[in-house]
Enzyme design. Sequence first.
Site, short mmCIF file in Angstrom:
data_model
loop_
_atom_site.label_atom_id
_atom_site.label_comp_id
_atom_site.label_asym_id
_atom_site.label_seq_id
_atom_site.Cartn_x
_atom_site.Cartn_y
_atom_site.Cartn_z
N CYS A 195 2.76 -4.90 6.71
CA CYS A 195 2.91 -4.50 5.60
C CYS A 195 3.37 -3.87 5.17
O CYS A 195 3.92 -3.20 5.42
CB CYS A 195 1.34 -3.58 5.50
SG CYS A 195 -0.37 -4.60 6.17
N HIS A 208 1.06 -1.06 0.16
CA HIS A 208 -0.39 -0.09 -0.02
C HIS A 208 0.82 1.30 0.10
O HIS A 208 2.05 1.15 0.22
CB HIS A 208 -1.10 0.39 1.52
CG HIS A 208 -0.16 0.20 2.44
ND1 HIS A 208 -0.12 1.60 3.73
CD2 HIS A 208 -0.19 -1.52 3.44
CE1 HIS A 208 0.50 0.90 4.54
NE2 HIS A 208 0.63 -0.07 4.38
#
Length: 553
Positions: free
Chosen positions: A475, A456
Amino acid sequence: MKYRFLRDSLTIVIALFSLFACHRKRVLREKEIVKDVRQLSEVIPENIAERLEYIVDNEDVMEDSVPALHSGALTYFYQQNNNNPVWSSEGVLDQQADSLFLYVTHADESGLRPADYHSVALTAAMKRLKEDDAAKKDAALWAQLDLLMTDAFMKMATHLRFGIAPQDSITLRKDSIYSDTLLSNYLTAALHQHIVGATLRDQEPQHRGYQQLKTAWINFKGKYSEMKWDSLPASYSDTAAYRQQLINRLVQSGHLDTSGGHAADTSILKRGIRAFQKEFNMYEDGQAGKKTIQTLNKTFRDWSAQVAVNMDRWRKLPDTLPERFIMVNIPGYRMELWDSGQVALTSKVIVGAPRTRTPVLNSRMTNFVMYPYWRVPFSITIKEMLPQIKKDRAYLYKKNLEIIDGNGNAVNPDSVNWNRMSKNYFPYVLRQMDGLENSLGIMKFNFMNKYAVYLHDTNNRGLFSNAYRALSHGCVRVQQWDSLSMYLTKNDTRHPRDSIRMWLANGHKKQIDLQRSVPIYLRYYTAEGRDGRLLFHEDIYGEDKVLRKIMGI
């Protein structure tokens, strides 16, 4: 009664003698000299058969105390050859033996230890055969040499192909070992076609990343393998004595030249430290900090082991990779998108902190979402956000968070009894609204995995300028998220680039499904080759230490 006692005692003695005899190690003939080398072909097979039995009795350990790959493979091979020698004939060594010996003595260039392939015993045997005429008539020596070379070939072929460490949960290879028959066939073909060296080379990964690492390692080895350098005290002290030790250390590895005098000059010392930091891929601040001192104190053996574990990691990949794929190197803080054998896109990334690691995994990227919500993971909610909310309800507003119940409905924060909320009772999900302040930034790239991680954008893009970027909750934050999305939709007539840019500009929340899912690999490489030089990365999760222990290096 007395007779029965004597009979039982005798039975026990016989049983003990038999047990001892079964477990007694076979004694090998150390030497058997023939009068004429033409007699070797008659005597060597007996010595080979004797040594094969010895290896089996000795739990697959050979006479040089180095374990064989598998006694069954050796036995099968020599059965096919009637225990005849394959590396020599009538006292003359075959040229393929020289090829194998060269590969064994240079095994470290492939991240392997020569000693594991009988380099010590082979060196001694080859020396005797070259310098001692009587040794050329020694059937026992020829038998020993033959078996050691056969095992060296089989073991090296296996390790070059599959690695030393066992397969793990992300290993993509479907095979993990060669059968005895296949090893025998490989060696037979290699000897008959005079391609022993080429056969071993073919076992190594052909991936560009592996080949670049190997080339860079050979260059590094040529520069540093013969160098010696002193160790420094673990912590820096601003004294003349310590600065002199530091100067000496930098001179020893060629990072500081004191031939022109003025070595004690602070600016010259900083220049030497920066040169070292640059070569070893460290933040170039010219300061002898803790990490710099630790790196200066690494031995050549440490660097060798670091390269070896990374070469072993490459061997867990399949022989070929897809035409298009994404590779994220976790400790390298780098993402690469490969297309048709070339790197089409690179990006800095931010990965999980040591306490919240980014997992290694294999998956396929299926879509990306523009202006995504962020469903805050339960662990982050409880450990980080709940204490803040209890202190100040405005925290929810400041972080643009909303509370969602089990039915997907938004809940008024004032209706929640926050004092009752804990890790044992929290029937809600915190969701961060989309927008520039969202922790996921403007875009999120999805791929299936059990860890619920994804790639992301981020609302804190300044962190990409940091040298140390193990900062996330697991992440992977991608600096070039925009370029990645454009490349993934290249030639996709359903989602023209102009439309995507317009949706982004207008703040549209939209999911883009990829025409073809893209394989994605999250991997852990702490050494890689680039432009002929080694690039070392910090072992941020301590995985190298674990693998070194497994590999025994």
